[in-house]
Design a protein around this motif. Structure first.
Motif, short mmCIF file in Angstrom:
data_model
loop_
_atom_site.label_atom_id
_atom_site.label_comp_id
_atom_site.label_asym_id
_atom_site.label_seq_id
_atom_site.Cartn_x
_atom_site.Cartn_y
_atom_site.Cartn_z
N PRO A 102 50.57 37.25 44.32
CA PRO A 102 49.44 37.40 43.60
C PRO A 102 49.34 36.79 42.07
CG PRO A 102 50.56 39.28 43.58
CD PRO A 102 51.41 38.51 44.58
N PHE A 103 50.80 36.70 41.80
CA PHE A 103 50.76 35.79 40.52
C PHE A 103 50.54 34.45 40.53
CE2 PHE A 103 52.23 39.97 38.82
CZ PHE A 103 53.16 40.26 39.82
N VAL A 104 51.07 33.93 41.67
CA VAL A 104 50.51 32.57 42.09
C VAL A 104 49.31 32.43 42.19
CG1 VAL A 104 51.06 30.60 43.59
CG2 VAL A 104 53.17 32.16 42.91
N LYS A 105 48.67 33.18 42.97
CA LYS A 105 47.37 33.01 43.42
C LYS A 105 46.43 33.09 42.00
CE LYS A 105 46.26 32.96 47.23
NZ LYS A 105 46.22 31.89 47.78
N ARG A 106 46.52 33.79 40.93
CA ARG A 106 45.91 33.94 39.62
C ARG A 106 45.86 32.50 38.96
NH1 ARG A 106 49.16 38.54 36.70
NH2 ARG A 106 47.78 40.27 37.43
N VAL A 107 47.10 31.90 39.28
CA VAL A 107 47.10 30.72 38.46
C VAL A 107 46.30 29.60 39.28
CG1 VAL A 107 48.76 28.86 37.83
CG2 VAL A 107 49.37 31.08 37.56
N GLU A 108 46.57 29.78 40.52
CA GLU A 108 45.63 28.72 41.62
C GLU A 108 44.04 28.88 41.27
OE1 GLU A 108 47.21 27.30 45.36
OE2 GLU A 108 47.64 29.47 45.52
N TRP A 109 43.77 30.13 40.78
CA TRP A 109 42.20 30.53 40.71
C TRP A 109 42.04 29.74 39.26
CZ3 TRP A 109 42.83 36.27 42.28
CH2 TRP A 109 42.70 36.35 43.53
N ALA A 110 43.00 29.87 38.30
CA ALA A 110 42.67 29.58 36.73
C ALA A 110 42.34 27.84 37.21
CB ALA A 110 43.78 29.76 35.82
N LEU A 111 43.20 27.01 37.70
CA LEU A 111 43.29 25.72 37.76
C LEU A 111 42.06 25.34 38.68
CD1 LEU A 111 46.99 25.28 39.01
CD2 LEU A 111 46.10 24.25 36.87
N LYS A 112 41.67 26.06 39.62
CA LYS A 112 40.44 25.67 40.36
C LYS A 112 39.30 25.98 39.52
CE LYS A 112 42.29 26.67 44.85
NZ LYS A 112 42.76 25.44 45.53
N PHE A 113 39.19 26.90 38.82
CA PHE A 113 38.15 27.41 37.89
C PHE A 113 37.89 26.12 36.88
CE2 PHE A 113 35.18 30.28 36.22
CZ PHE A 113 35.17 30.36 34.90
N LYS A 114 38.87 25.43 36.29
CA LYS A 114 38.64 24.39 35.30
C LYS A 114 38.48 23.16 36.11
CE LYS A 114 40.08 26.41 31.35
NZ LYS A 114 39.38 26.49 30.06
N GLY A 115 38.73 23.06 37.41
CA GLY A 115 38.52 21.73 38.14
C GLY A 115 39.84 20.89 38.21
N ILE A 116 40.93 21.32 37.88
CA ILE A 116 42.06 20.81 37.57
C ILE A 116 42.79 20.35 38.79
CG2 ILE A 116 44.36 20.76 36.40
CD1 ILE A 116 43.25 22.79 34.36
N GLU A 117 43.18 19.22 38.84
CA GLU A 117 43.75 18.73 40.23
C GLU A 117 45.33 19.03 39.98
OE1 GLU A 117 40.99 15.09 41.85
OE2 GLU A 117 43.06 14.86 42.29
N TYR A 118 45.97 19.41 41.27
CA TYR A 118 47.50 19.88 41.04
C TYR A 118 48.04 19.74 42.30
CZ TYR A 118 46.10 24.45 43.07
OH TYR A 118 45.60 25.44 43.95
N GLU A 119 49.44 19.63 42.26
CA GLU A 119 50.22 19.26 43.44
C GLU A 119 50.74 20.83 43.81
OE1 GLU A 119 53.47 17.03 43.18
OE2 GLU A 119 54.54 17.67 45.01
N TYR A 120 50.52 21.53 44.87
CA TYR A 120 51.24 22.62 45.09
C TYR A 120 52.65 22.64 45.90
CZ TYR A 120 52.11 27.44 46.83
OH TYR A 120 52.54 28.75 47.36
N VAL A 121 53.53 23.24 45.63
CA VAL A 121 54.92 23.30 46.14
C VAL A 121 55.35 24.45 46.66
CG1 VAL A 121 57.45 22.72 45.91
CG2 VAL A 121 55.72 21.31 44.58
N GLU A 122 55.47 24.77 47.78
CA GLU A 122 55.76 26.03 48.27
C GLU A 122 57.22 26.13 48.28
OE1 GLU A 122 53.92 28.42 49.51
OE2 GLU A 122 55.41 29.88 50.40
#
Lengths: 236, 233
Positions: A20-40
């Motif tokens: 859930p901690f990772v998910k929050r950060v993803e939401w923040a990035l998407k909210f700002k429209g920031i492109e990012y690379e996700y690494v599992e």
């Protein structure tokens, strides 16, 4: 490559699908429209990038911005908000910011931590923490009742989603799963009508909806976590 | 600004209230200090912080702000002129917030755990953990201070405030357990920093006297021990 364009930003997020901690950060990035690379990451075999980026805690999420690591989900969200000015996550007014930080802290200490503990304990220990969790939900329900109505669906107010929504959002996907695995109940639509209304609205937000995880897969994962912790506790 | 515009509800032994005193001093803000009796909390405290009923609470223009680090950040943002408490660069701010979170979420609970540890073995383990945390913070100090006096550089800042407020309680744990926690040869940076912090103009007059704090801690912990003993009978 466009000339005169903004300096290319390299944004990488180290995470695991079920955090859930990772998910929050993803939401923040998407909210700002920031492109990012996700690494599992594989937490049983942590990458050297993870270990060098977060030597103190060796945990996900880790945000790497142009190679610089930022860790701890709430710290990362504030960093994202301060570094990228579009679509503010925290309010502008200092007093409102302080209130948002207060509630984020409350959620983290009284709800997030308590849910984690309830997942990995049983018997009297679990009963105690579940009782505290219910009390915390009551307090949060009070705040939701005061803040939210038909016109204001989210804690972010008239701007829509805000810091508190992003920090709290994990409860929509995770709490039911952890309740099932842990064998307890805290969510109660009768006792927490405003929270439940907020949850129903949150999961419908266009940037949130596609990120929600399949419950069955999560149940399997958290059952494994619970067994591992209880097994460890039994050995002591 | 009128003194009554800014009120701090605090308690002299509270390290969290101390953080706010220091932040207000850094900004040279005039404020009214209201000393709370934590065994008989005022109506103002209960109304201003209904969720936790704890100090510190800052009241500015009659609006309450709670949680010490949220208050410190509020002070930095509401009085935005220099000197600043947090750095201006977003990355440096993230590093500062990381260490403040480490101190509050990991290190302070370990320090608190020393008093709660039962038996010699548990006490030793608790004290060792506090010391290990200080070793981590020593390394952080080296990286953050870059050879200057404080985590923030030339002047006291966010991480200095977050950690420095506990120095009196570190002294208490050292005296009560007859050990050294801030060990000079293992943590030379922090040892020097601790002295400079306590002597700083923004800290000196608001930091509680260490021996008074020790006396207070002895009283509280002995009362708690008596309560536990009687409830176990």
């Amino acid at each position: 490559m466009a000339s005169g364009a903004m300096q290319e930003e390299q944004v990488k997020l180290l995470g695991i699908w079920v955090s859930p901690f990772v998910k929050r950060v993803e939401w923040a990035l998407k909210f700002k429209g920031i492109e990012y690379e996700y690494v599992e990451e594989d937490l049983t075999n942590k990458s050297s990038l993870l270990l060098t980026s977060n030597p103190v805690h060796q945990k996900v999420p880790v945000l790497l911005h142009n190679g610089n690591p930022i860790v701890e989900s709430l710290v990362i969200i504030e960093y994202i908000d301060e570094n990228w000015k579009q679509n503010p996550i925290l309010p502008q007014d200092p007093h409102e910011r302080a209130k948002a930080r207060f509630w984020a802290n409350f959620i983290e200490q009284k709800i997030t931590e308590a849910t984690r503990t309830a997942l990995v304990t049983e018997g009297e220990q679990q009963e105690k923490v579940v009782k505290e969790l219910k009390e915390a939900m009551e307090v949060l329900e009070g705040e939701a009742a005061a803040k939210l109505n038909d016109k204001t669906l989210f804690f972010g107010g008239k701007n829509g989603l805000g810091y508190v929504d992003i920090v709290l959002g994990w409860i929509c996907n995770w709490v039911e799963v952890i309740e099932e695995v842990g064998g307890f109940k805290v969510l109660d639509p009768q006792k927490q009508p405003h929270i439940h209304k907020w949850m129903a609205n949150f999961v419908e937000v266009p940037l949130i909806k596609p990120t929600l995880l399949p419950k069955e897969k999560m149940v399997v994962y958290f059952q494994m976590v619970r067994q591992a912790y209880l097994g460890l506790a039994a050995k002591k | 600004m009128a003194t009554s515009d800014v009120k701090l509800l605090g308690a002299w032994p509270s390290p969290f209230a101390l953080r706010v005193h220091i932040a207000l001093n850094i900004k040279s803000i005039d404020y009214e200090c209201l000393e709370e009796n934590l065994l008989a909390k005022s109506q103002l405290l209960l109304q201003s912080n209904p969720v936790h009923k704890k100090v510190p609470v800052l009241i500015h223009h009659d609006k309450p702000i709670c949680e010490s680090l949220a208050i410190v950040q509020y002070i930095d943002e509401a009085w935005s002129s220099a000197p600043s408490i947090l750095p201006s660069d977003p990355y440096d701010r993230a590093v500062a917030r990381f260490w403040a979170a480490y101190i509050d979420d990991k290190w302070f609970p370990w320090l608190n755990g020393v008093a709660n540890a039962q038996g010699a073995e548990a006490k030793k383990a608790a004290l060792d953990q506090v010391r290990e945390g200080l070793v981590v913070l020593e390394e952080a100090f080296g990286k953050c201070s870059k050879g200057k006096d404080f985590f923030s550089g030339d002047r006291i800042g966010y991480v200095d405030i977050a950690l420095g407020c506990f120095l009196g309680w570190v002294y208490v744990a050292e005296k009560r357990n007859d050990v050294k926690l801030l060990v000079e040869d293992k943590m030379p940076g922090l040892a020097a920093w601790a002295n400079k912090f306590c002597e700083d103009g923004t800290v000196k007059d608001v930091m509680p006297d260490k021996d008074e704090l020790l006396e207070f801690a002895n009283m509280i912990l002995e009362a708690r021990a008596k309560l536990n003993a009687s409830s176990n009978n």
